[in-house]
Design a protein around this motif. Structure first.
Motif, short mmCIF file in Angstrom:
data_model
loop_
_atom_site.label_atom_id
_atom_site.label_comp_id
_atom_site.label_asym_id
_atom_site.label_seq_id
_atom_site.Cartn_x
_atom_site.Cartn_y
_atom_site.Cartn_z
N ILE A 23 66.91 2.82 60.65
CA ILE A 23 68.18 2.32 60.15
C ILE A 23 67.86 0.70 59.83
N PHE A 24 67.95 0.23 58.67
CA PHE A 24 67.47 -1.01 58.33
C PHE A 24 68.55 -2.01 58.23
N ASP A 25 68.42 -3.05 58.88
CA ASP A 25 69.20 -4.01 59.09
C ASP A 25 69.23 -4.91 57.40
N ALA A 31 62.61 -9.08 53.39
CA ALA A 31 61.63 -9.94 54.30
C ALA A 31 60.28 -9.23 54.18
N LEU A 32 60.04 -7.94 54.32
CA LEU A 32 58.99 -7.14 54.41
C LEU A 32 58.08 -7.39 52.98
N VAL A 33 58.62 -7.53 51.98
CA VAL A 33 58.28 -7.53 50.62
C VAL A 33 57.60 -8.95 50.46
N SER A 100 58.45 -15.90 63.58
CA SER A 100 57.94 -16.12 62.37
C SER A 100 56.77 -15.07 62.24
N PRO A 101 56.50 -14.79 61.17
CA PRO A 101 55.44 -13.70 60.39
C PRO A 101 54.12 -14.25 61.22
N PRO A 153 59.18 -10.53 62.32
CA PRO A 153 60.26 -10.40 63.23
C PRO A 153 61.54 -10.64 62.49
N ALA A 154 61.80 -11.29 61.46
CA ALA A 154 62.97 -11.54 60.79
C ALA A 154 63.37 -9.95 60.15
#
Length: 180
Positions: A23-25, A31-33, A100-101, A153-154
Motif C-alpha cells: 500500500i503506497f503512501d 519521491a522514488l522517481v 534523506s536519500p 525514506p520519504a
C-alpha cells in the motif's frame, strides 16, 4: 520473469516494479522517481509493517560468503554472536533514522523504481530465480555496471509482507534455491 514481461510491455523510461501486497503512501512514487538520475538507477522506499508507519522493516541485505560465515560462526560463538547482533542493531537503527536519500547496496524488491536504460543494460531480472533474491542479483548487476541504488525514506509504503508466497514446502524449496 513476470517483472521482465511487464517492463517489456511498459513504455516509460522510469519504471515501478511492485509486489501486489504493498500500500503506497501519498507521494511515494513521485519521491522514488525523483531519486533516479545520474548514476542512480534504482530507488526503494521505507517500508513499515503497520499502516501508521511505526514498525519499520529492516534494511535489505546482500548475502555474501562473509556474511554467511559470520552468521554461522555466531551460532557457536557467544562472543561473536553478541558482536554481530550489536553491529546489526547499529546498522538498522542508522537505516531507520535516515531522513534523506542515501546510497545503499540493496533495497527491498517489494517496490523499486528503475531506470529503463539501466534495466536494459544489465539484461533485466535473471529468470532462473523462482522466488526471492532476483532483485538482489539485479542490484549486484547494476553495481557491476557502476550504477547506484538509493534508499528514499520519504517514500513510504506499508508492506503486508510475504503474501506472494506461502509456507508450503514447494515455496520453501524455491526460496532455498534462490538463496543458494
Amino acid at each position: 520473469a513476470g517483472a521482465n514481461i511487464g517492463i517489456r510491455a511498459a513504455s516509460g523510461t522510469k519504471l515501478i516494479v511492485s509486489n501486489p501486497d504493498v500500500i503506497f503512501d501519498e507521494g511515494c512514487i513521485d519521491a522514488l522517481v525523483d531519486a533516479l538520475g545520474g548514476r542512480v538507477a534504482l530507488s526503494g522506499p521505507r517500508f513499515s509493517w503497520d499502516t501508521a508507519g511505526r514498525w519499520l522493516l529492516p534494511p535489505a541485505t546482500v548475502l555474501s560468503v562473509r556474511s554467511e560465515l559470520s552468521r554461522s560462526f555466531a551460532s557457536w560463538s557467544r562472543l561473536h554472536a553478541g558482536r554481530r547482533a550489536r553491529t546489526l542493531l547499529f546498522e538498522r537503527v542508522a537505516f531507520w533514522k535516515a531522513d534523506s536519500p542515501a546510497r545503499v547496496a540493496a533495497v527491498s524488491g517489494a517496490v523499486m523504481a528503475i531506470e529503463r536504460d539501466a534495466w536494459t543494460r544489465v539484461g533485466g531480472f535473471d529468470e532462473r530465480y523462482r522466488l526471492y533474491y532476483e532483485e538482489i542479483d539485479f542490484m549486484r548487476a547494476l553495481a557491476g555496471e557502476r550504477y547506484a541504488v538509493c534508499y528514499v525514506p520519504a517514500a513510504r509504503c506499508h508492506h503486508l509482507y510475504d503474501q506472494s508466497a506461502t509456507s508450503e514446502a514447494e515455496h520453501q524449496l524455491k526460496f532455498a534455491e534462490s538463496q543458494a
